[in-house]
Design an enzyme around this catalytic site. Sequence first.
Site, PDB file in Angstrom:
ATOM      1  N   ARG A 114      45.185  92.855 -18.448  1.00 18.18           N
ATOM      2  CA  ARG A 114      44.326  93.042 -17.460  1.00 18.18           C
ATOM      3  C   ARG A 114      45.193  93.550 -16.089  1.00 18.18           C
ATOM      4  O   ARG A 114      44.884  94.052 -15.187  1.00 18.18           O
ATOM      5  CB  ARG A 114      43.203  92.244 -17.072  1.00 18.18           C
ATOM      6  CG  ARG A 114      42.353  91.967 -18.171  1.00 18.18           C
ATOM      7  CD  ARG A 114      41.186  90.824 -17.908  1.00 18.18           C
ATOM      8  NE  ARG A 114      40.384  90.616 -19.088  1.00 18.18           N
ATOM      9  CZ  ARG A 114      39.293  90.254 -19.132  1.00 18.18           C
ATOM     10  NH1 ARG A 114      38.758  89.979 -17.824  1.00 18.18           N
ATOM     11  NH2 ARG A 114      38.582  90.208 -20.144  1.00 18.18           N
ATOM     12  N   LYS A 157      59.449  83.560 -18.927  1.00 18.28           N
ATOM     13  CA  LYS A 157      59.375  83.253 -17.523  1.00 18.28           C
ATOM     14  C   LYS A 157      60.679  82.070 -17.181  1.00 18.28           C
ATOM     15  O   LYS A 157      60.766  81.864 -15.963  1.00 18.28           O
ATOM     16  CB  LYS A 157      58.004  82.387 -17.248  1.00 18.28           C
ATOM     17  CG  LYS A 157      56.884  83.197 -17.224  1.00 18.28           C
ATOM     18  CD  LYS A 157      55.483  82.216 -16.890  1.00 18.28           C
ATOM     19  CE  LYS A 157      54.540  83.422 -16.757  1.00 18.28           C
ATOM     20  NZ  LYS A 157      53.259  82.740 -16.770  1.00 18.28           N
ATOM     21  N   ASP A 177      51.950  82.459 -10.121  1.00 17.71           N
ATOM     22  CA  ASP A 177      50.935  81.484 -11.031  1.00 17.71           C
ATOM     23  C   ASP A 177      50.699  80.325 -10.090  1.00 17.71           C
ATOM     24  O   ASP A 177      49.452  79.724 -10.027  1.00 17.71           O
ATOM     25  CB  ASP A 177      51.606  81.166 -12.394  1.00 17.71           C
ATOM     26  CG  ASP A 177      51.717  82.106 -13.147  1.00 17.71           C
ATOM     27  OD1 ASP A 177      50.874  83.222 -13.262  1.00 17.71           O
ATOM     28  OD2 ASP A 177      52.878  82.077 -14.260  1.00 17.71           O
ATOM     29  N   ARG A 231      56.977  66.391 -23.054  1.00 19.68           N
ATOM     30  CA  ARG A 231      56.630  67.551 -22.121  1.00 19.68           C
ATOM     31  C   ARG A 231      55.804  67.385 -20.870  1.00 19.68           C
ATOM     32  O   ARG A 231      56.080  67.596 -19.689  1.00 19.68           O
ATOM     33  CB  ARG A 231      56.136  68.827 -22.697  1.00 19.68           C
ATOM     34  CG  ARG A 231      55.947  70.190 -22.070  1.00 19.68           C
ATOM     35  CD  ARG A 231      55.513  71.173 -22.936  1.00 19.68           C
ATOM     36  NE  ARG A 231      56.441  71.601 -24.259  1.00 19.68           N
ATOM     37  CZ  ARG A 231      56.041  72.112 -25.224  1.00 19.68           C
ATOM     38  NH1 ARG A 231      54.931  72.675 -25.226  1.00 19.68           N
ATOM     39  NH2 ARG A 231      56.677  72.429 -26.238  1.00 19.68           N
ATOM     40  N   GLY A 243      39.076  80.441 -15.456  1.00 16.87           N
ATOM     41  CA  GLY A 243      40.474  80.852 -15.462  1.00 16.87           C
ATOM     42  C   GLY A 243      40.720  82.182 -14.540  1.00 16.87           C
ATOM     43  O   GLY A 243      42.000  82.541 -14.413  1.00 16.87           O
TER      44      GLY A 243
HETATM   45  P1  NAD Z   1      52.195  76.881 -23.818  1.00 16.27           P
HETATM   46  O1  NAD Z   1      52.064  76.963 -25.298  1.00 16.27           O
HETATM   47  O2  NAD Z   1      53.226  77.098 -23.026  1.00 16.27           O
HETATM   48  O3  NAD Z   1      51.516  75.516 -23.265  1.00 16.27           O
HETATM   49  C1  NAD Z   1      50.427  74.901 -23.773  1.00 16.27           C
HETATM   50  C2  NAD Z   1      50.708  73.275 -23.876  1.00 16.27           C
HETATM   51  O4  NAD Z   1      49.438  72.743 -24.228  1.00 16.27           O
HETATM   52  C3  NAD Z   1      51.616  72.923 -25.069  1.00 16.27           C
HETATM   53  O5  NAD Z   1      52.674  72.026 -24.187  1.00 16.27           O
HETATM   54  C4  NAD Z   1      50.931  72.199 -25.937  1.00 16.27           C
HETATM   55  O6  NAD Z   1      51.703  71.075 -26.352  1.00 16.27           O
HETATM   56  C5  NAD Z   1      49.864  71.560 -25.273  1.00 16.27           C
HETATM   57  N1  NAD Z   1      48.416  71.575 -25.767  1.00 16.27           N
HETATM   58  C6  NAD Z   1      48.016  72.381 -27.069  1.00 16.27           C
HETATM   59  N2  NAD Z   1      46.827  71.957 -27.367  1.00 16.27           N
HETATM   60  C7  NAD Z   1      46.625  70.454 -26.858  1.00 16.27           C
HETATM   61  C8  NAD Z   1      45.464  69.551 -27.089  1.00 16.27           C
HETATM   62  N3  NAD Z   1      44.497  69.658 -27.823  1.00 16.27           N
HETATM   63  N4  NAD Z   1      45.743  68.454 -26.174  1.00 16.27           N
HETATM   64  C9  NAD Z   1      46.940  68.344 -25.307  1.00 16.27           C
HETATM   65  N5  NAD Z   1      47.887  69.235 -25.186  1.00 16.27           N
HETATM   66  C10 NAD Z   1      47.833  70.355 -25.815  1.00 16.27           C
HETATM   67  O7  NAD Z   1      50.745  77.982 -23.293  1.00 16.27           O
HETATM   68  P2  NAD Z   1      50.517  78.241 -21.891  1.00 16.27           P
HETATM   69  O8  NAD Z   1      51.429  79.739 -21.729  1.00 16.27           O
HETATM   70  O9  NAD Z   1      50.873  77.256 -20.799  1.00 16.27           O
HETATM   71  O10 NAD Z   1      49.105  78.993 -22.131  1.00 16.27           O
HETATM   72  C11 NAD Z   1      48.101  77.861 -22.153  1.00 16.27           C
HETATM   73  C12 NAD Z   1      46.911  78.698 -21.755  1.00 16.27           C
HETATM   74  O11 NAD Z   1      46.954  79.158 -20.303  1.00 16.27           O
HETATM   75  C13 NAD Z   1      46.332  79.989 -22.560  1.00 16.27           C
HETATM   76  O12 NAD Z   1      44.964  79.957 -22.913  1.00 16.27           O
HETATM   77  C14 NAD Z   1      46.865  81.215 -21.691  1.00 16.27           C
HETATM   78  O13 NAD Z   1      45.944  82.149 -21.951  1.00 16.27           O
HETATM   79  C15 NAD Z   1      46.324  80.517 -20.357  1.00 16.27           C
HETATM   80  N6  NAD Z   1      46.868  81.148 -19.204  1.00 16.27           N
HETATM   81  C16 NAD Z   1      46.177  81.429 -18.118  1.00 16.27           C
HETATM   82  C17 NAD Z   1      46.621  82.111 -16.978  1.00 16.27           C
HETATM   83  C18 NAD Z   1      45.719  82.428 -15.784  1.00 16.27           C
HETATM   84  O14 NAD Z   1      46.339  82.984 -14.935  1.00 16.27           O
HETATM   85  N7  NAD Z   1      44.579  81.935 -15.788  1.00 16.27           N
HETATM   86  C19 NAD Z   1      48.050  82.043 -16.872  1.00 16.27           C
HETATM   87  C20 NAD Z   1      48.685  81.550 -17.809  1.00 16.27           C
HETATM   88  C21 NAD Z   1      48.231  81.294 -19.108  1.00 16.27           C
END
Ligand code: NAD
Length: 286
Positions: free
Chosen positions: A18, A73, A110, A163, A252
Site C-alpha cells: 500500500r 533492510k 519503522d 534471536r 498494525g
Molecule cells: P521475520 O520473519 O523477520 O521475523 C518473525 C520472527 O517471529 C522470527 O524471528 C520468528 O522466529 C518469530 N516467530 C514466528 N512465529 C513465532 C511464534 N509463534 N512465537 C514466537 N516467535 C515466532 O518477519 P518480520 O519481517 O519481522 O514480519 C513479522 C510480521 O510483521 C509480518 O506479519 C509482517 O507483515 C509484519 N510487519 C508489519 C509492519 C507494519 O508496518 N505494521 C512492518 C513490518 C512487518
Amino acid sequence: MTSSLLLGLIGDGISASRTPRMHENEGAAHSIPTIYRTIDIAEPRLAGVGLEELLSAAIRLGFDGLNITHPFKQQVIDLLDAVDPVAARIGSVNTVVIDAAGKTTGHNTDVTGFAAGFRAGLDGAAAEAVVQIGAGGAGRAVGFALAELGVGELIIADTDVDRAAGLAADIGTVTDSQVRARAIGLDELEAAAASANGIVNATPMGMKAYPGTPVDTSVFDADTWVADVVYFPLETQLLAEARAKGCRTLDGSGMAVNQAIDAFELFSGQKADPQRMRDTFLSFGT
Ligand code: NAD
C-alpha cells in the site's frame, strides 16, 4: 522546494504493498507530482539482479528516494554513503534518501513509525513491563521503539531463542534508555504475559497464512493492552480475543501508516497529513 518525486520500494513479493499509493496521493495533495514504483525481485525480469545493482540503477536514473523491505533492510546498510544514528543502532534501514548529487542516506522509519502509532493509539498505557513476541525484522524496530517509549522491563520471546537474546543484548547497549531488556523461552511466555502491562506481537502469527495467536490470551485481564504489527488482516485473532476481554488494542496500521508519514517527510521535506495517509491505507480494505 521539491518539484517532483521519483520513488521506489525494493523488496521481495511486494506487489500488494500500500506504500506506493500513500506516497503518490500525499505528493499530489502537496502539488508534488510523485511516481512511486515497486521494484520487486520476485518479478522474472529482475531474476538474478542483486541489491547493489538495483540501488546503483535507481541513483543513476535520478530516483529521489527508496523504501527498502524484506530481505534487504540489513544488507543495504553497507551500500550507503551515510546512515542516521537510529538506523545504525538497530542495524536496519527501510528508507533511503538520495540527494541531487546521488549521495545516499539511510533511515529507519519503522522505529519512529511504531513509536508514533503507539503514542497515538495507546497513549498513557502503563509500560512497567511489556512482553514482545517476535525478534525478526519488524521485532527489532518494535523493540528499539519500545525502549525509546520508556518501557521499564522488556521481555522478549521468539521461537529462535538466540534471536530474542541478541535483540535484548542490542537494546541493552542503548545508553539513553532505562529499559531492562531480557529474553525468555516460549515455555515462560504465558507466565510473563499474565503479569505484564502490555503485549506486542511482532511475529507473522495472525496473518492469513499463519492463523492463530502467538500467546494464550486467557492469561490477559482487562487491564492488559495488546498491540499487533500484523496488518493483513488488521483484525487478528489476538486482537479480537483481547478486545473481547475488554483490553485496549492497537492494530498494525499504526506502524504501517506512520512509517510512510515519516518517510514522506524525509523524501519531500513536507509534513504528511496523517488522516489522509491513513484514509489511503484503509482504502485498500481491511
Ligand atoms: P521475520 O520473519 O523477520 O521475523 C518473525 C520472527 O517471529 C522470527 O524471528 C520468528 O522466529 C518469530 N516467530 C514466528 N512465529 C513465532 C511464534 N509463534 N512465537 C514466537 N516467535 C515466532 O518477519 P518480520 O519481517 O519481522 O514480519 C513479522 C510480521 O510483521 C509480518 O506479519 C509482517 O507483515 C509484519 N510487519 C508489519 C509492519 C507494519 O508496518 N505494521 C512492518 C513490518 C512487518
